[in-house]
Design a protein around this motif. Structure first.
Motif, short mmCIF file in Angstrom:
data_model
loop_
_atom_site.label_atom_id
_atom_site.label_comp_id
_atom_site.label_asym_id
_atom_site.label_seq_id
_atom_site.Cartn_x
_atom_site.Cartn_y
_atom_site.Cartn_z
N GLN A 237 31.42 9.88 30.21
CA GLN A 237 32.27 8.50 30.68
C GLN A 237 32.75 8.86 32.07
O GLN A 237 33.01 7.85 32.81
N SER A 238 33.06 10.06 32.52
CA SER A 238 33.48 10.56 33.72
C SER A 238 32.71 11.81 34.24
O SER A 238 32.53 12.73 33.48
N ILE A 256 33.19 11.30 42.70
CA ILE A 256 33.82 11.12 41.30
C ILE A 256 33.19 9.43 40.89
O ILE A 256 33.04 8.62 41.48
N GLN A 257 33.02 9.82 39.29
CA GLN A 257 32.57 8.47 38.72
C GLN A 257 32.99 8.45 37.45
O GLN A 257 32.92 9.41 36.67
N ASP A 258 33.90 7.31 37.35
CA ASP A 258 34.68 7.28 35.94
C ASP A 258 34.50 5.78 35.54
O ASP A 258 34.68 4.99 36.41
N ASP A 259 34.17 5.64 34.23
CA ASP A 259 33.80 4.31 33.84
C ASP A 259 34.94 3.29 33.78
O ASP A 259 35.10 2.17 33.90
N HIS A 263 34.65 4.94 41.28
CA HIS A 263 33.18 5.46 41.57
C HIS A 263 33.07 5.44 43.01
O HIS A 263 32.86 4.58 43.80
N SER A 334 35.19 12.29 28.30
CA SER A 334 34.98 10.96 27.65
C SER A 334 36.08 10.58 27.13
O SER A 334 37.19 11.51 26.86
#
Length: 815
Positions: A237-238, A256-259, A263, A334
């Protein structure tokens, strides 16, 4: 006596920068071609031979031998080559083996570091293989700190290999190391994929990651694609990429990508101690971490996680090394208990880490090279190539009526050459950097400041463009640069001249706009320097006149209207002619004889000087051949070369060709150089002198004694002849009986066994005094003015000066 005017260093630097840029593109093309071939050729021997006979050959090296380490881990065996070791396809003549530590190759393998040997004759470890060469570059093939082999190249030229060569070979060696270990890695990784129930073959993943460098157009696209590839195998999730600059001790977050959070690219962590982050510990320890909920709760309270709004339930990070400057890590987390990372996930990511780091490293290197190719190394600002790209883009917008106005400022530091002479080139470079910073601080973000070459800068104004704003900016720059600049506790006072050009209907190209600004700057200098000049129609007329001159000069080259006049050089004691100085003239069909001062600078600025010099070199060679049939005495001809040809790699080739074509004794050719040319190109001088000495051509230093550094040049550059500047000879008269400078030069020449020629001898008194002081040779109107070859030929047949010859020579004007 030199007939060509001093050429400013900017044009020579522009050509040199252009050649450096072209070389870098060649190297990058070779590198990219090899990386692509790695993924197209399955056989390891095939890829090794391709590297030797295609990739390294394209770098213009004379030879290459690739060694691989045998199974005993102590023996290096030659497995591929190009050059004399492999004249036939994929076959090495008399392959040899070396032990670790033996020779330069063995030393490279033992130290696991690249080795550059500038002079093999001074290195006791040098081993002659097929033949002895002057310099050597050895680069280790390393994977995970294990030596797999060595790429070795030698060259017949001392000091040939540069840090740039080393850097490219290290990248190639790294790519080859990955290929050599790929089969074992793929097999292990496939076992891991099967263990976690994934169907995609890791060989495809490896290939996909390896290709990312070439199919992605930016670092941002590269990171996004890496995330996509890994996400197909490990759900998270990240996901984030962290880089660590070892030299600055700073961490950056390019992706960085984080739900639940962000992002984005180039993520910022304001007011955070990034060295305290858990991922920083992973990178510095170079150890993979796998943590679960309880540990993460503690770390969350300690503020060691990137995000502070939610506690992850599972966290994983693997480190990677890129080079001596960068390392990094890929981290995943996650927030859902149903998504927990496993040991197999960590191993999977660990195995991919090396290939990911290679892809990131290549992209960083690619962009670093692109940055270097488009920016000036001394100041860090855009160079001419990038400036022209932006200027042409802005010009196209004006043509499309998307932009209404455009202005260029051309800036030149006044008397920068004198500053270099007085304080040294190091302080001169620092002054350029400070000047760039001060000028840049006065511009807006939409403006572009660039170093065009030498001491010249250009500014592109794109926003709120008007003549008033251009003048305002120019005045601000002028005022700022009036203040003394402190460089290493030295106060340096300088000034600048600025030319301004605004786009109008008469401008047909971006280059024309820059050229107009340049012309305006030169007019500002003529008006007293520390000045501003706006391009006007009157200047346009001067440009049109120059264009006519250029076209006539092209015709003159085509029809061979450029000729030599010859002024005899005389043995002062015997009064016999020993040689001639060849002085260029333009035999214009309607204007008569034109001196070089009226056209040489235009020829240099418009890339005509190479063909002019080539024709005149052939003319000198033919003249020596013809005169050699008339007299057995070794009469020589001296001639000047321009600053542009001084740094031209084709010059030596042309001289050799002329010597062969006319079967000349090389010692009868004398190249004359002025001190100003040397000062602008001292780095190239040593190489040129070395090449000329190998050929046997003699070298003369013109106008000796007038510069600041003449004595220092004599210590480092092997001159054969010194020419005393005419200003010293002119001062010999009845009122000045003592001439200490000439006496010093005579003594110096005798001590160093260098021939001495006095220029500008016009009276019997000057001849007598120079002879008494021990000067060997001389030239000047007292003997003869420069004359056509038909008149000079009389002195070739009979080297004794006569009244009849002097009478014939007197009809020709001054040189």
């Amino acid at each position: 006596m030199s007939e060509q005017p001093n050429q400013s260093s900017n044009k020579a630097n522009i050509k040199e920068n252009k050649r450096d840029l072209q070389a870098r593109y060649v190297y990058m093309d070779a590198l990219f071609d090899f990386i692509i071939k790695i993924n197209q050729i399955n056989s390891v021997p095939e890829i090794i031979w391709h590297l030797a006979q295609h990739t390294i050959k394209s770098l213009d090296f004379e030879d290459c031998v690739i060694y691989l380490l045998e199974e005993d881990d102590v023996t290096l065996k030659q497995v591929a080559a190009y050059g004399p070791k492999s004249p036939y396809q994929e076959k090495i003549i008399n392959p040899i083996t070396l032990k670790i530590g033996e020779g330069i190759v063995g030393r490279c393998a033992k130290s696991k570091q690249s080795v550059i040997v500038k002079d093999t004759s001074k290195d006791p470890n040098y081993i002659v293989d097929d033949q002895s060469r002057a310099s050597e570059l050895a680069v280790p093939i390393i994977f995970k700190n294990k030596v797999l082999g060595v790429i070795d190249s030698e060259h017949s030229q001392r000091g040939f290999f540069s840090n740039e060569h080393q850097r490219y070979l290290e990248i190639l060696a790294s790519a080859l190391a990955s290929k050599l270990t790929a089969e074992q890695n793929v097999e292990t990784l496939e076992e891991l994929v099967n263990a976690i129930g994934e169907s995609k073959k890791l060989s495809d993943i490896y290939l996909e990651i390896s290709n990312l460098t070439f199919v992605t157009r930016s670092k941002e696209e590269l990171y996004t694609r890496i995330h996509e590839i890994i996400s197909r195998q490990v759900k998270a999730q990240s996901f984030f990429v962290v880089l660590y600059n070892k030299q600055t001790n700073k961490f950056s977050f390019p992706y960085i990508q984080d739900d639940n959070a962000v992002h984005q690219f180039n993520f910022q962590l304001p007011d955070r101690d990034t060295n305290n982050l858990l991922v920083a510990e992973v990178i510095k320890r170079q150890k993979a971490y796998l943590l679960e909920s309880e540990d993460l709760k503690i770390l969350f309270k300690q503020n060691r996680l990137i995000f502070r709004d939610k506690i992850p339930t599972s966290w994983m990070a693997v480190p990677f090394e890129i080079d001596d400057e960068f390392s990094g890590a890929i981290a995943m987390q996650s927030y859902d208990q149903s998504i927990q990372f496993s040991y197999e996930n960590k191993e999977f990511l660990t195995f991919l880490g090396q290939h990911i780091s290679s892809a990131i490293g290549r992209k960083i290197q690619e962009q670093r090279l692109q940055y270097q190719a488009l920016h000036d190394q001394a100041t860090g600002i855009p160079n001419r190539a990038l400036f022209m790209d932006r200027l042409e883009h802005a010009f196209s917008l004006v043509i499309d009526k998307s932009k209404s106005a455009l202005s260029v400022l051309f800036i030149d530091l006044d008397d920068f050459k004198l500053i270099n002479d007085k304080y040294g080139h190091q302080k001169g470079d620092l002054l350029l950097r400070v000047a760039a910073n001060q000028i840049g601080s006065l511009l807006s973000k939409s403006d572009t400041l660039a170093r065009i070459g030498g001491d010249e800068f250009a500014v592109l104004l794109e926003s709120n463009v008007s003549q008033a704003r251009a003048i305002q900016i120019a005045n601000l720059i002028l005022e700022r640069m009036r203040h003394p600049i402190r460089i290493d506790n030295v106060q340096i006072t300088t000034s600048i001249s600025i030319g301004i050009a605004l786009i109008d209907k008469s401008i047909d190209s971006a280059e024309s706009l820059l050229k107009n600004a340049s012309h305006a700057m030169y007019h500002a200098k003529k008006q007293g320097k520390n000045n501003i000049k706006i391009y006007e129609v009157g200047l346009h007329q001067a440009i049109l006149k120059e264009r006519v001159l250029i076209e006539e000069l092209k015709i003159a080259i085509e029809k061979k209207q450029l000729i030599f006049y010859f002024q005899p050089i005389v043995n002062l004691a015997s009064q016999k002619v020993v040689g001639f100085e060849a002085l260029m003239r333009w035999d214009h069909p309607t204007k008569g004889i034109i001196a070089p001062g009226e056209f040489i600078q235009v020829a240099e600025q418009n890339n005509l000087i190479r063909e002019i010099d080539r024709q005149l070199l052939v003319s000198v060679g033919r003249q020596l051949q013809e005169w050699g049939k008339l007299n057995n005495d070794p009469i020589y001809i001296s001639f000047n070369i321009s600053a542009h040809r001084f740094v031209d790699s084709l010059l030596i080739k042309e001289i050799k060709q002329t010597i062969r074509q006319f079967s000349l004794d090389p010692s009868r050719l004398v190249i004359e150089l002025t001190e100003s040319v040397l000062m602008e190109n001292i780095g190239k001088a040593r190489h040129l002198f070395h090449q000329l000495k190998l050929i046997g051509v003699k070298i003369s230093l013109d106008d000796f004694g007038t510069g600041y550094s003449s004595l220092s040049y004599l210590n480092h550059l092997p001159f054969d002849i010194l020419k005393i500047d005419r200003s010293f000879v002119t001062n010999i008269n009845h009122q000045t009986p003592d001439h200490p400078i000439i006496n010093m030069i005579v003594a110096l020449a005798k001590t160093m066994q260098i021939s001495l020629v006095a220029e500008g001898i016009e009276t019997e008194l000057q001849l007598e005094k120079l002879t008494e002081m021990g000067c060997q040779y001389g030239q000047g109107y007292h003997f003869a003015k420069p004359v056509p070859k038909t008149i000079a030929e009389q002195l070739v047949v009979n080297t004794n000066l006569s009244d009849k010859f002097t009478e014939n020579a007197s009809q020709f004007g001054r040189s």
